[in-house]
Design a protein around this motif. Structure first.
Motif, PDB file in Angstrom:
ATOM      1  N   ARG A  77     -12.879 -36.211 -14.777  1.00 14.83           N
ATOM      2  CA  ARG A  77     -12.156 -36.836 -16.209  1.00 14.83           C
ATOM      3  C   ARG A  77     -13.248 -37.512 -16.648  1.00 14.83           C
ATOM      4  NH1 ARG A  77     -10.425 -34.158 -18.214  1.00 14.83           N
ATOM      5  NH2 ARG A  77      -9.102 -35.045 -19.317  1.00 14.83           N
ATOM      6  N   ASN A 110     -11.959 -23.726 -29.575  1.00 12.04           N
ATOM      7  CA  ASN A 110     -11.298 -23.033 -28.508  1.00 12.04           C
ATOM      8  C   ASN A 110      -9.812 -22.681 -29.317  1.00 12.04           C
ATOM      9  OD1 ASN A 110      -9.460 -22.692 -26.442  1.00 12.04           O
ATOM     10  ND2 ASN A 110      -9.510 -24.712 -25.725  1.00 12.04           N
ATOM     11  N   GLY A 148     -11.777 -38.375 -19.832  1.00  9.73           N
ATOM     12  CA  GLY A 148     -12.002 -37.055 -20.491  1.00  9.73           C
ATOM     13  C   GLY A 148     -11.962 -37.258 -22.075  1.00  9.73           C
ATOM     14  N   THR A 154     -17.924 -33.649 -23.436  1.00  7.96           N
ATOM     15  CA  THR A 154     -17.326 -33.696 -22.042  1.00  7.96           C
ATOM     16  C   THR A 154     -18.024 -33.249 -21.053  1.00  7.96           C
ATOM     17  OG1 THR A 154     -15.173 -33.055 -20.905  1.00  7.96           O
ATOM     18  CG2 THR A 154     -16.069 -31.601 -22.368  1.00  7.96           C
ATOM     19  N   LYS A 211     -16.416 -29.082 -18.993  1.00  4.41           N
ATOM     20  CA  LYS A 211     -16.751 -27.637 -18.934  1.00  4.41           C
ATOM     21  C   LYS A 211     -18.070 -27.438 -18.144  1.00  4.41           C
ATOM     22  CE  LYS A 211     -13.458 -27.851 -21.589  1.00  4.41           C
ATOM     23  NZ  LYS A 211     -12.033 -27.359 -21.263  1.00  4.41           N
TER      24      LYS A 211
HETATM   25  N1  PMP Z   1     -11.797 -30.392 -26.622  1.00  3.15           N
HETATM   26  C1  PMP Z   1     -11.781 -29.076 -26.663  1.00  3.15           C
HETATM   27  C2  PMP Z   1     -12.184 -28.220 -27.794  1.00  3.15           C
HETATM   28  C3  PMP Z   1     -11.236 -28.608 -25.332  1.00  3.15           C
HETATM   29  O1  PMP Z   1     -11.107 -27.182 -25.375  1.00  3.15           O
HETATM   30  C4  PMP Z   1     -10.831 -29.242 -24.305  1.00  3.15           C
HETATM   31  C5  PMP Z   1     -10.459 -28.740 -22.913  1.00  3.15           C
HETATM   32  N2  PMP Z   1      -9.593 -27.870 -23.098  1.00  3.15           N
HETATM   33  C6  PMP Z   1     -10.986 -30.726 -24.488  1.00  3.15           C
HETATM   34  C7  PMP Z   1     -11.636 -31.250 -25.754  1.00  3.15           C
HETATM   35  C8  PMP Z   1     -10.520 -31.633 -23.666  1.00  3.15           C
HETATM   36  O2  PMP Z   1     -11.533 -31.837 -22.410  1.00  3.15           O
HETATM   37  P1  PMP Z   1     -11.592 -33.076 -21.398  1.00  3.15           P
HETATM   38  O3  PMP Z   1     -11.498 -32.335 -20.132  1.00  3.15           O
HETATM   39  O4  PMP Z   1     -12.799 -33.807 -21.756  1.00  3.15           O
HETATM   40  O5  PMP Z   1     -10.366 -33.960 -21.681  1.00  3.15           O
END
Ligand code: PMP
Length: 349
Positions: free
Chosen positions: A210, A148, A76, A200, A203
């Motif tokens: 992960r 976000n 992740g 990532t 999404k």
């Molecule tokens: N960066 C941002 C801006 C996110 O919103 C998120 C998930 N909420 C992530 C990273 C983390 O994503 P991952 O599932 O790849 O750890």
């Protein structure tokens, strides 16, 4: 800029753990079991995963039009954020509100945080950023674009200005880039040595695997690779992610559906009395509930009421009270789910 010198002295002095992959006929070197599991036949799970995720990184490099040496794989992108902070240290600067892990992981690693409020259009306050860069010299700057929870992309001129001015590493977190229709920063890898891009698969249909990636100058990759755990990405995830990347058409068709539903949802929400949705380039929409009292506590109560009402109807959204008072955040779902959400929301308002 010598990127090596930006790493903390203890990291600079480290040598990365090397788990060499030596081709052989009989493998008796790693204390693994010789017996696999028949249910998982397609992946030899009795063996350790490829520590360098070569196949996957090769596929991603082709997709991103960079070299495999520009890519580091994470469990992740969360893990890569952790590794970046462990490598370069603080202060870490970021706008607020934004993705909470930048702050949480800085604090967990005992590094200083600098939070810079977004301007009234949810864009970067470059004046404040320039001041912070000059006076506090952040080692890391995290910019989630699209952001976000606000959903908007920051203006690219402002991001570029920050990359140019910073003497530290600037991380453009593009977790939601696939929904934004723009790909401006990957082509800048190689032009700005202090630029790091995060991507990532979470999404775009593979959150359970992960799998995240960091794209950067090889000198940056090299330093961060020293703090990465050797087998951070398990073999099932490597295998499944590679298969999904080979099936790009399905991935892109899902992204197109989400984008078209986001547009419909936004159009419908704009027509709905009592809420104010904000424009989004991501796979979610932030919206404000207009409280009867027109006060902070009135808006908070109104948001709580709608959140709980939706939940009673079986629909779970994110309550942003505390981060963005009076706001809820809804993720774009399948068409029928979005229609059910709109209907329930209108009933409650
Ligand atoms: N960066 C941002 C801006 C996110 O919103 C998120 C998930 N909420 C992530 C990273 C983390 O994503 P991952 O599932 O790849 O750890």
């Amino acid at each position: 800029m010598d990127m090596r010198r930006l790493a903390k002295p203890n990291i600079r002095a480290l040598k990365a753990y090397r788990a060499e992959e030596i081709p052989c006929r009989i493998k008796l070197d790693a204390n693994e079991s010789p017996y696999g599991f028949s249910a998982l036949r397609s992946v030899p799970v009795n063996r350790y995963p490829d520590p360098e995720a070569k196949t996957l990184r090769g596929l991603v490099a082709r997709e991103f039009r960079v070299r495999p040496g520009n890519i580091l794989h994470g469990n992740g992108s969360d893990e890569l954020i952790y590794n970046l902070i462990a490598t370069f240290g603080g202060p870490a600067a970021y706008p607020v509100p934004t993705f909470s892990m930048y702050g949480i992981l800085s604090q967990a690693l005992n590094e200083a945080k600098i939070e810079i409020p977004l301007d009234e259009r949810f864009d970067l306050d470059t004046e404040r950023f320039m001041e912070v860069i000059k006076k506090q010299k952040p080692k890391l700057i995290f910019l989630s674009s699209p952001n976000n929870p606000t959903g908007n992309r920051f203006s690219s001129d402002r991001i570029r200005e920050i990359i140019r001015a910073s003497k530290g590493v600037v991380v453009v977190d593009e977790a939601y880039q696939p929904f934004s229709g723009r790909n401006e920063f990957l082509p800048l890898i190689g032009k700005h040595r202090n630029l790091v891009i995060l991507r990532t698969l979470s999404k775009i249909g593979l959150a359970g695997l992960r799998v995240g990636f960091m794209v950067a100058d090889p000198a940056v990759i090299n330093e961060v690779n020293k703090v990465r755990l050797p087998f951070n990405l398990n073999s099932l995830s490597q295998h499944a992610a590679a298969e999904a990347l080979k099936n790009r058409e399905q991935m892109h068709s899902h992204i197109r559906s989400v984008v078209s539903e986001r547009k419909r949802l936004l159009r419908e929400m704009k027509k709905t009395e009592g809420i104010e949705p904000y424009p989004s380039q991501a796979n979610f929409i932030l919206f404000k509930i207009r409280g009867a009292a027109k006060s902070v506590s009135g808006n908070r109560k109104a948001a709580d009421r709608i959140y709980e009402g939706l939940l009673r109807k079986g629909i779970l959204v994110r309550n942003m009270n505390g981060i963005f008072d009076g706001c809820l955040r809804v993720t774009v779902g399948r068409p029928a789910e979005n229609t059910a959400f709109l209907k329930a929301l209108r009933q409650l308002l």
